[in-house]
Design a protein around this motif. Structure first.
Motif, PDB file in Angstrom:
ATOM      1  N   SER A  28       9.337  -6.748 -11.952  1.00 22.71           N
ATOM      2  CA  SER A  28       9.609  -5.817 -10.847  1.00 22.71           C
ATOM      3  C   SER A  28       8.596  -4.673 -10.826  1.00 22.71           C
ATOM      4  N   ASP A  29       8.088  -4.235 -11.987  1.00 17.56           N
ATOM      5  CA  ASP A  29       7.029  -3.212 -11.996  1.00 17.56           C
ATOM      6  C   ASP A  29       5.834  -3.707 -11.189  1.00 17.56           C
ATOM      7  N   VAL A  30       5.378  -4.907 -11.509  1.00 18.73           N
ATOM      8  CA  VAL A  30       4.196  -5.464 -10.846  1.00 18.73           C
ATOM      9  C   VAL A  30       4.454  -5.657  -9.356  1.00 18.73           C
ATOM     10  N   LEU A  31       5.622  -6.171  -9.000  1.00 17.14           N
ATOM     11  CA  LEU A  31       5.934  -6.368  -7.585  1.00 17.14           C
ATOM     12  C   LEU A  31       5.972  -5.040  -6.842  1.00 17.14           C
ATOM     13  N   GLU A  32       6.504  -4.007  -7.478  1.00 13.85           N
ATOM     14  CA  GLU A  32       6.540  -2.682  -6.849  1.00 13.85           C
ATOM     15  C   GLU A  32       5.130  -2.121  -6.672  1.00 13.85           C
ATOM     16  N   TYR A  33       4.246  -2.338  -7.647  1.00 14.54           N
ATOM     17  CA  TYR A  33       2.867  -1.887  -7.498  1.00 14.54           C
ATOM     18  C   TYR A  33       2.204  -2.582  -6.310  1.00 14.54           C
ATOM     19  N   LEU A  34       2.400  -3.885  -6.203  1.00 14.92           N
ATOM     20  CA  LEU A  34       1.836  -4.631  -5.078  1.00 14.92           C
ATOM     21  C   LEU A  34       2.424  -4.149  -3.754  1.00 14.92           C
ATOM     22  N   ALA A  35       3.729  -3.942  -3.724  1.00 14.23           N
ATOM     23  CA  ALA A  35       4.394  -3.495  -2.493  1.00 14.23           C
ATOM     24  C   ALA A  35       3.943  -2.103  -2.070  1.00 14.23           C
ATOM     25  N   SER A  36       3.559  -1.286  -3.039  1.00 13.81           N
ATOM     26  CA  SER A  36       3.116   0.071  -2.710  1.00 13.81           C
ATOM     27  C   SER A  36       1.688   0.092  -2.175  1.00 13.81           C
ATOM     28  N   GLY A  37       1.021  -1.067  -2.234  1.00 10.87           N
ATOM     29  CA  GLY A  37      -0.322  -1.157  -1.687  1.00 10.87           C
ATOM     30  C   GLY A  37      -1.419  -1.278  -2.730  1.00 10.87           C
ATOM     31  N   MET A  38      -1.056  -1.252  -4.017  1.00 15.20           N
ATOM     32  CA  MET A  38      -2.087  -1.433  -5.041  1.00 15.20           C
ATOM     33  C   MET A  38      -2.651  -2.844  -4.949  1.00 15.20           C
ATOM     34  N   THR A  39      -3.941  -2.947  -5.163  1.00 11.63           N
ATOM     35  CA  THR A  39      -4.557  -4.274  -5.191  1.00 11.63           C
ATOM     36  C   THR A  39      -4.423  -4.858  -6.590  1.00 11.63           C
ATOM     37  N   GLU A  40      -4.639  -6.151  -6.684  1.00 14.94           N
ATOM     38  CA  GLU A  40      -4.615  -6.799  -7.996  1.00 14.94           C
ATOM     39  C   GLU A  40      -5.623  -6.128  -8.922  1.00 14.94           C
ATOM     40  N   GLN A  41      -6.807  -5.849  -8.401  1.00 18.66           N
ATOM     41  CA  GLN A  41      -7.846  -5.225  -9.225  1.00 18.66           C
ATOM     42  C   GLN A  41      -7.410  -3.850  -9.721  1.00 18.66           C
ATOM     43  N   LEU A  44      -4.938  -4.341 -12.562  1.00 20.79           N
ATOM     44  CA  LEU A  44      -5.626  -4.794 -13.769  1.00 20.79           C
ATOM     45  C   LEU A  44      -6.422  -3.660 -14.417  1.00 20.79           C
ATOM     46  N   GLU A  45      -6.971  -2.770 -13.620  1.00 27.98           N
ATOM     47  CA  GLU A  45      -7.695  -1.620 -14.174  1.00 27.98           C
ATOM     48  C   GLU A  45      -6.729  -0.638 -14.838  1.00 27.98           C
ATOM     49  N   ASP A  46      -5.561  -0.426 -14.224  1.00 25.07           N
ATOM     50  CA  ASP A  46      -4.576   0.507 -14.785  1.00 25.07           C
ATOM     51  C   ASP A  46      -3.881  -0.056 -16.025  1.00 25.07           C
ATOM     52  N   PHE A  47      -3.766  -1.385 -16.086  1.00 24.33           N
ATOM     53  CA  PHE A  47      -3.075  -2.048 -17.194  1.00 24.33           C
ATOM     54  C   PHE A  47      -3.987  -3.134 -17.764  1.00 24.33           C
ATOM     55  N   PRO A  48      -4.941  -2.744 -18.607  1.00 22.93           N
ATOM     56  CA  PRO A  48      -5.934  -3.711 -19.101  1.00 22.93           C
ATOM     57  C   PRO A  48      -5.349  -4.858 -19.918  1.00 22.93           C
ATOM     58  N   GLU A  49      -4.100  -4.716 -20.383  1.00 21.70           N
ATOM     59  CA  GLU A  49      -3.476  -5.816 -21.120  1.00 21.70           C
ATOM     60  C   GLU A  49      -3.020  -6.949 -20.195  1.00 21.70           C
ATOM     61  N   LEU A  50      -2.993  -6.694 -18.900  1.00 23.29           N
ATOM     62  CA  LEU A  50      -2.606  -7.729 -17.934  1.00 23.29           C
ATOM     63  C   LEU A  50      -3.806  -8.574 -17.536  1.00 23.29           C
ATOM     64  N   GLU A  51      -3.503  -9.791 -17.082  1.00 24.58           N
ATOM     65  CA  GLU A  51      -4.508 -10.724 -16.585  1.00 24.58           C
ATOM     66  C   GLU A  51      -4.112 -11.150 -15.179  1.00 24.58           C
ATOM     67  N   SER A  52      -5.071 -11.631 -14.422  1.00 22.10           N
ATOM     68  CA  SER A  52      -4.788 -12.101 -13.059  1.00 22.10           C
ATOM     69  C   SER A  52      -3.650 -13.104 -13.045  1.00 22.10           C
ATOM     70  N   GLU A  53      -3.619 -13.974 -14.039  1.00 21.89           N
ATOM     71  CA  GLU A  53      -2.582 -14.997 -14.118  1.00 21.89           C
ATOM     72  C   GLU A  53      -1.186 -14.370 -14.269  1.00 21.89           C
ATOM     73  N   ASP A  54      -1.119 -13.201 -14.883  1.00 20.59           N
ATOM     74  CA  ASP A  54       0.167 -12.515 -15.025  1.00 20.59           C
ATOM     75  C   ASP A  54       0.704 -12.079 -13.670  1.00 20.59           C
ATOM     76  N   ILE A  55      -0.176 -11.571 -12.827  1.00 21.85           N
ATOM     77  CA  ILE A  55       0.246 -11.130 -11.496  1.00 21.85           C
ATOM     78  C   ILE A  55       0.694 -12.330 -10.676  1.00 21.85           C
ATOM     79  N   ARG A  56      -0.052 -13.418 -10.757  1.00 26.08           N
ATOM     80  CA  ARG A  56       0.349 -14.647 -10.053  1.00 26.08           C
ATOM     81  C   ARG A  56       1.694 -15.140 -10.563  1.00 26.08           C
ATOM     82  N   ALA A  57       1.909 -15.058 -11.870  1.00 24.33           N
ATOM     83  CA  ALA A  57       3.185 -15.494 -12.456  1.00 24.33           C
ATOM     84  C   ALA A  57       4.339 -14.657 -11.913  1.00 24.33           C
TER      85      ALA A  57
END
Length: 74
Positions: A28-41, A44-57
């Motif tokens: 839900s954190d990631v979905l809320e970031y996306l819904a607020s308008g943050m891009t995937e990039q 990933l810059e704000d949370f370097p431990e995440l990977e693109s595949e995590d957002i897709r998951a």
């Protein structure tokens, strides 16, 4: 690797909410970031431990949960 395997649920972590790879970042954190308008990039810059595949998951997990809810209500 099945992207949904990246989502973990541990009763003692974040109140049992679905998290990413055992981290303290929830789906839900990631979905809320996306819904607020943050891009995937930006995420990933704000949370370097995440990977693109995590957002897709997270998106796959949310879509699957929505499909299951629709089946129950139909």
């Amino acid at each position: 690797m099945d992207d949904t395997n990246r989502i973990t649920i541990e009763p003692g972590k974040r109140s049992g909410k679905p998290c990413i790879r055992g981290l303290r970042i929830t789906v839900s954190d990631v979905l809320e970031y996306l819904a607020s308008g943050m891009t995937e990039q930006e995420i990933l810059e704000d949370f370097p431990e995440l990977e693109s595949e995590d957002i897709r998951a997270c998106l796959v997990f949310a879509a699957d949960r929505e499909r299951k809810l629709m089946r129950v209500s139909a």
